[in-house]
Design a protein around this motif. Structure first.
Motif, PDB file in Angstrom:
ATOM      1  N   GLN A 433     -51.665   8.679 -21.617  1.00  0.00           N
ATOM      2  CA  GLN A 433     -52.618   7.925 -20.788  1.00  0.00           C
ATOM      3  C   GLN A 433     -52.549   6.431 -21.112  1.00  0.00           C
ATOM      4  O   GLN A 433     -52.619   5.579 -20.225  1.00  0.00           O
ATOM      5  CB  GLN A 433     -54.053   8.416 -21.026  1.00  0.00           C
ATOM      6  CG  GLN A 433     -54.294   9.887 -20.723  1.00  0.00           C
ATOM      7  CD  GLN A 433     -54.249  10.188 -19.234  1.00  0.00           C
ATOM      8  OE1 GLN A 433     -54.311   9.282 -18.428  1.00  0.00           O
ATOM      9  NE2 GLN A 433     -54.095  11.443 -18.890  1.00  0.00           N
ATOM     10  N   LYS A 435     -49.937   4.838 -22.388  1.00  0.00           N
ATOM     11  CA  LYS A 435     -48.657   4.291 -21.900  1.00  0.00           C
ATOM     12  C   LYS A 435     -48.721   4.017 -20.404  1.00  0.00           C
ATOM     13  O   LYS A 435     -48.094   3.086 -19.901  1.00  0.00           O
ATOM     14  CB  LYS A 435     -47.510   5.258 -22.236  1.00  0.00           C
ATOM     15  CG  LYS A 435     -47.076   5.165 -23.698  1.00  0.00           C
ATOM     16  CD  LYS A 435     -45.909   6.068 -23.991  1.00  0.00           C
ATOM     17  CE  LYS A 435     -45.444   5.861 -25.437  1.00  0.00           C
ATOM     18  NZ  LYS A 435     -44.458   6.868 -25.853  1.00  0.00           N
ATOM     19  N   ARG A 436     -49.477   4.850 -19.721  1.00  0.00           N
ATOM     20  CA  ARG A 436     -49.675   4.639 -18.282  1.00  0.00           C
ATOM     21  C   ARG A 436     -50.344   3.284 -18.041  1.00  0.00           C
ATOM     22  O   ARG A 436     -49.973   2.534 -17.140  1.00  0.00           O
ATOM     23  CB  ARG A 436     -50.552   5.776 -17.752  1.00  0.00           C
ATOM     24  CG  ARG A 436     -51.066   5.632 -16.357  1.00  0.00           C
ATOM     25  CD  ARG A 436     -51.836   6.892 -15.959  1.00  0.00           C
ATOM     26  NE  ARG A 436     -53.005   7.149 -16.778  1.00  0.00           N
ATOM     27  CZ  ARG A 436     -54.199   6.579 -16.570  1.00  0.00           C
ATOM     28  NH1 ARG A 436     -54.359   5.732 -15.595  1.00  0.00           N
ATOM     29  NH2 ARG A 436     -55.228   6.862 -17.346  1.00  0.00           N
ATOM     30  N   ILE A 437     -51.324   2.967 -18.884  1.00  0.00           N
ATOM     31  CA  ILE A 437     -52.065   1.713 -18.701  1.00  0.00           C
ATOM     32  C   ILE A 437     -51.266   0.511 -19.218  1.00  0.00           C
ATOM     33  O   ILE A 437     -51.261  -0.553 -18.598  1.00  0.00           O
ATOM     34  CB  ILE A 437     -53.427   1.811 -19.429  1.00  0.00           C
ATOM     35  CG1 ILE A 437     -54.311   2.830 -18.703  1.00  0.00           C
ATOM     36  CG2 ILE A 437     -54.123   0.457 -19.502  1.00  0.00           C
ATOM     37  CD1 ILE A 437     -55.542   3.242 -19.464  1.00  0.00           C
ATOM     38  N   ARG A 439     -48.078   0.119 -19.400  1.00  0.00           N
ATOM     39  CA  ARG A 439     -46.686   0.077 -18.942  1.00  0.00           C
ATOM     40  C   ARG A 439     -46.332  -1.291 -18.370  1.00  0.00           C
ATOM     41  O   ARG A 439     -47.199  -2.046 -17.994  1.00  0.00           O
ATOM     42  CB  ARG A 439     -46.414   1.149 -17.898  1.00  0.00           C
ATOM     43  CG  ARG A 439     -47.137   1.000 -16.559  1.00  0.00           C
ATOM     44  CD  ARG A 439     -46.845   2.212 -15.702  1.00  0.00           C
ATOM     45  NE  ARG A 439     -47.332   2.088 -14.351  1.00  0.00           N
ATOM     46  CZ  ARG A 439     -48.449   2.670 -13.883  1.00  0.00           C
ATOM     47  NH1 ARG A 439     -49.206   3.379 -14.710  1.00  0.00           N
ATOM     48  NH2 ARG A 439     -48.809   2.534 -12.628  1.00  0.00           N
TER      49      ARG A 439
ATOM     50  N   TRP B  78     -46.389   9.270 -12.332  1.00  0.00           N
ATOM     51  CA  TRP B  78     -47.276   9.349 -13.500  1.00  0.00           C
ATOM     52  C   TRP B  78     -48.272  10.486 -13.339  1.00  0.00           C
ATOM     53  O   TRP B  78     -48.576  11.196 -14.290  1.00  0.00           O
ATOM     54  CB  TRP B  78     -48.016   8.021 -13.711  1.00  0.00           C
ATOM     55  CG  TRP B  78     -47.185   7.018 -14.427  1.00  0.00           C
ATOM     56  CD1 TRP B  78     -46.401   6.065 -13.868  1.00  0.00           C
ATOM     57  CD2 TRP B  78     -47.024   6.895 -15.844  1.00  0.00           C
ATOM     58  NE1 TRP B  78     -45.757   5.353 -14.850  1.00  0.00           N
ATOM     59  CE2 TRP B  78     -46.124   5.831 -16.070  1.00  0.00           C
ATOM     60  CE3 TRP B  78     -47.542   7.577 -16.943  1.00  0.00           C
ATOM     61  CZ2 TRP B  78     -45.749   5.434 -17.346  1.00  0.00           C
ATOM     62  CZ3 TRP B  78     -47.170   7.183 -18.224  1.00  0.00           C
ATOM     63  CH2 TRP B  78     -46.272   6.121 -18.414  1.00  0.00           C
ATOM     64  N   GLN B 281     -58.079   0.591 -11.651  1.00  0.00           N
ATOM     65  CA  GLN B 281     -56.703   0.805 -11.195  1.00  0.00           C
ATOM     66  C   GLN B 281     -56.701   1.380  -9.776  1.00  0.00           C
ATOM     67  O   GLN B 281     -56.581   2.599  -9.579  1.00  0.00           O
ATOM     68  CB  GLN B 281     -55.989   1.737 -12.163  1.00  0.00           C
ATOM     69  CG  GLN B 281     -55.854   1.102 -13.539  1.00  0.00           C
ATOM     70  CD  GLN B 281     -55.125   1.986 -14.497  1.00  0.00           C
ATOM     71  OE1 GLN B 281     -55.547   3.091 -14.764  1.00  0.00           O
ATOM     72  NE2 GLN B 281     -54.020   1.499 -15.015  1.00  0.00           N
TER      73      GLN B 281
END
Lengths: 439, 319
Positions: A433, A435-437, A439, B78, B281
């Motif tokens: 999670q 790494k998603r943010i 990236r 993702w 987001q």
């Protein structure tokens, strides 16, 4: 939305006088004198629209409104102030940033000004003026608002969150006070459970309370979501130790914490079912204000978060910075208002009105009367100094704010503590999670 | 003189060829189009544009506060590996399937009951509607209190009756929490199903039942071969709407659990809100919302094509 007037302020003067706030003519005289000598002169016909978070301690709101009314009278600036819940401040400020209209000032959570650095009015002169005059800014506060050498906003205050406990229960558990290290703190919680006077800390999606204690456990074990270069490092042996510690702690809690929101521990504590929790000072304030809870209020005390293996305070506290948008037609009025709020004559009285809920970010206010007015308030006065920015050792900004808002750390601990996932899976999920943010 | 002068001019006007504009003004087919134009504009601006914008955002890295860039299918990639997303898909399907099925069963039962002759029938019909007219957030807050871990009236009552010794951890336990939110949804949704089916029942000719009675049909046979076939088109419409409302539910979950405990009640709608609005987001939140579209389309298709089939419409089995 409401428009404050001198008349409405005078009508509400009684409540403010009870908190020691400057009221009536004294406040207006100070404001007039300040406006004449201030570095920023409000533009003629200035009109500011201010959005702030919704107050939790009514007297704080009264004190804030008094300042607003005095500023309006002294500078001739029309002031429209409205409140929103914590969760709604960021989206509404963002809409204003996107559209370039609607708001002049926004007062919100964590690293709000970092979300739109190109849309805010640089506050270097205000920060410099206040910093020099009042002994400089605390480290976390400055990091929260600065990007390079620029101040994107002003860190007005920190909402301090610490341990609230029943003295009688802690003493019965065999402790004179809440221990300051992790192992003894765990022993205290075990003893509290054994005596049927349990501790309880939110493990649900509670923006303030859950993030508060879990970041203390995480950071206290020298475990971090990201390193100083914003590389994701949550999947580490230190995090595993933090998970194990939190699980041991959670096994001593009152049932139901996995469903708790930010108001749950207040209710449970005030009803006499909970004996140790992490919260702002609002539990104590509510008990003091309720005549039927006099004994409870006398039995309540506060303590700092224990220090973990890292050997130094590592706390997440709720920063509340204010920003002005660069599309405001009245930049001088906006700067003047922010500076006015933090002047000693206002700010110390405002802190008194907040009754310990707000903590100063300017060092000169360490000795503000609110911290000595009631010895049980004192702990909260250290919040800004002991806090780290929301990013931990990483870079404050939108990514750190997103990670907190998305409950990544909270979910990782909750998954492990409730047995929904094993430690490795919980860490791997949090890592992904993050790494998603990042990236 | 005047007549002579005017005559050629009039003739010239009469022989002018009709322009495209003239055709658009006087052609009856085009006239119909003009009348439809306001509705078309409404559909484009308020339905198609937001849908298109949402889908477009799902292919960008847009955040609240700043414009994004096209990132292709990155958001979806993702999500594909995101266990919380898949948990929300599972929760949404479970929530929709279980709640819709029970709402249908209870709603049909209530509709049949209220279609019978009974005292205070009008009052009872009105009472059935109560859950539907209470604002969702208010009823969600009421259920939040009813199922509170510390202050549940159910736990309190059972403790005082000596049935249990400890509070039931309604919203703090994953299984219980799912049961609680489904129960709350059923409570809210039953009136819609019941009242709509009741309206359908009242269109059935009494003479059909009289004939069946003369033929010696049992109550079950009358339901199976008269009521159910004639009610099928209404059931199809009601259940389509019921499934759509349940699948996209947001308020009930957000007010009761905020997706907790440990995301056990996060629906796709609530996860989308958390990622898009709370965490800022927008692109990712839009991708989650867009991922709901295939499920919703499937639900609509079942109803749509079912209604087109003559035999199904008449309550008979499909070819």
């Amino acid at each position: 939305m409401h428009d404050l007037t001198r008349r409405s302020l005078l009508q509400g003067g009684t409540a403010l006088a009870a908190t020691g706030m400057l009221t009536g003519p004294a406040l207006f005289d100070f404001a007039k004198a300040w406006a004449q000598s201030a570095p920023w002169k409000a533009e003629p016909g200035a009109k500011l629209t201010v959005m702030r978070w919704k107050r939790f301690v009514p007297a704080e709101d009264d004190a804030f409104n008094a300042m607003v009314a005095a500023f309006k009278t002294a500078t001739g600036t029309e002031m429209n102030v409205f409140s929103e819940s914590f969760e709604d401040v960021q989206p509404k400020a963002s809409v204003a940033a996107n559209t370039g209209s609607g708001l002049d000032l926004a007062w919100g959570l964590h690293t709000l000004p970092q979300l739109f650095p190109t849309k805010v009015l640089k506050m270097n002169d205000v920060a410099d003026y206040l910093g020099k005059k009042y002994g400089g800014w605390t480290d976390a506060a400055a990091k929260t608002c600065k990007q390079g050498d620029d101040w994107l906003g002003i860190p007005v205050a920190t909402i301090g969150g610490y341990l609230t406990y029943r003295k009688s229960a802690v003493e019965k558990a065999g402790f004179k006070q809440v221990p300051s290290d992790f192992p003894a703190y765990l022993e205290l919680c075990k003893a509290l459970k054994k005596n049927n006077t349990p501790a309880g800390f939110a493990l649900g999606h509670a923006t303030g309370d859950a993030n508060l204690w879990l970041h203390n456990v995480l950071w206290g074990h020298n475990a971090w979501t990201v390193d100083k270069d914003d590389k994701v490092i949550i999947n580490s042996p230190e995090t595993m130790k933090a998970l194990d510690y939190a699980k041991a702690l959670s096994e001593t809690f009152i049932p139901g914490v996995a469903s708790w929101n930010d108001s749950s521990n207040n209710k449970a504590f005030l009803s006499g079912e909970l004996f140790l929790t992490g919260n702002g000072i609002s539990v104590y304030v509510a008990a003091k204000d309720d005549p039927s809870k006099k004994e409870l209020a006398e039995d309540i005390d506060h303590a700092l978060w224990p220090v973990g293996p890292i050997g130094k305070p590592a706390e997440l506290q709720l920063a509340v910075p204010i920003l002005a948008f660069n599309f405001t037609k009245y930049p001088n009025a906006a700067k003047a208002f922010i500076a006015f709020m933090l002047e000693k004559e206002n700010f110390e009285k405002w802190l008194s009105g907040a009754r310990g809920y707000l903590t100063q970010t300017l060092n000169a206010y360490d000795s503000a009367p609110v911290w000595t007015a009631d010895p049980k308030n004192a702990v909260f006065g250290q919040a800004s100094k002991r806090a780290l920015p929301a990013s931990g050792i990483g870079t404050p900004g939108e990514k750190a704010a997103t990670a907190i808002a998305d409950f990544i750390v909270v979910d990782m601990f909750a998954n492990y503590c409730t047995g929904a996932k094993d430690g490795k899976t919980a860490m791997a999920e949090a890592e992904r999670q993050l790494k998603r943010i990042y990236r | 003189m005047a007549d002579i002068a005017l005559a050629p001019r009039r003739a010239k006007t009469e022989i002018r060829e009709a322009t495209t504009w003239d055709q658009l003004r006087h052609n009856k087919n085009w006239l119909g189009f003009w009348f439809m134009l306001p509705a078309l504009a409404f559909l484009i601006f308020f339905l198609a544009y937001p849908l298109g914008l949402g889908i477009w955002l799902s292919f960008t890295d847009t955040r609240i506060g700043r414009v994004g860039h096209f990132v292709g299918t990155e958001n979806y990639e993702w999500l594909w590996d995101d266990s919380i997303f898949w948990l929300s898909v599972f929760n949404t399907l479970l929530y929709t399937f279980v709640a819709s099925a029970i709402k249908f069963a209870v709603g049909l039962y209530l509709a049949l009951l209220l279609n019978e002759r009974m005292p205070f029938k009008a009052l009872l019909r009105a009472a059935v509607l109560i859950p539907f007219i209470v604002p969702t957030v208010l009823s969600a807050l009421a259920f939040w209190w009813i199922f509170d871990s510390q202050f549940s009236i159910i736990s309190w009552s059972l403790k005082h009756l000596g049935v249990i010794t400890q509070n039931i951890n309604f919203l703090g336990d994953t299984t219980w929490a799912r049961i609680c939110v489904i129960f709350a949804n059923i409570w809210r949704g039953v009136p819609f199903v019941a009242i709509t089916l009741l309206a359908g029942l009242q269109t059935v000719q009494p003479s059909l039942y009289e004939a069946a009675t003369l033929d010696g049909a049992s109550r079950w046979q009358m339901f199976r071969f008269i009521t159910y076939p004639l009610l099928t088109p209404i059931i199809a419409v009601v259940m389509t709407f019921s499934v759509l409302f349940t699948f996209t539910d947001f308020q009930l979950i957000w007010a009761m659990t905020r997706g907790g405990p440990v995301n056990a009640t996060h629906l796709m709608a609530t996860l989308s809100y958390q990622r898009a609005i709370i965490a800022g987001q927008l692109g990712e939140g839009a991708a989650i919302s867009s991922a709901m579209i295939p499920f919703l389309l499937a639900a609509i298709m079942v109803s749509w094509f079912g209604l087109q089939r003559r035999k199904w419409q008449q309550g008979e089995s499909n070819d």
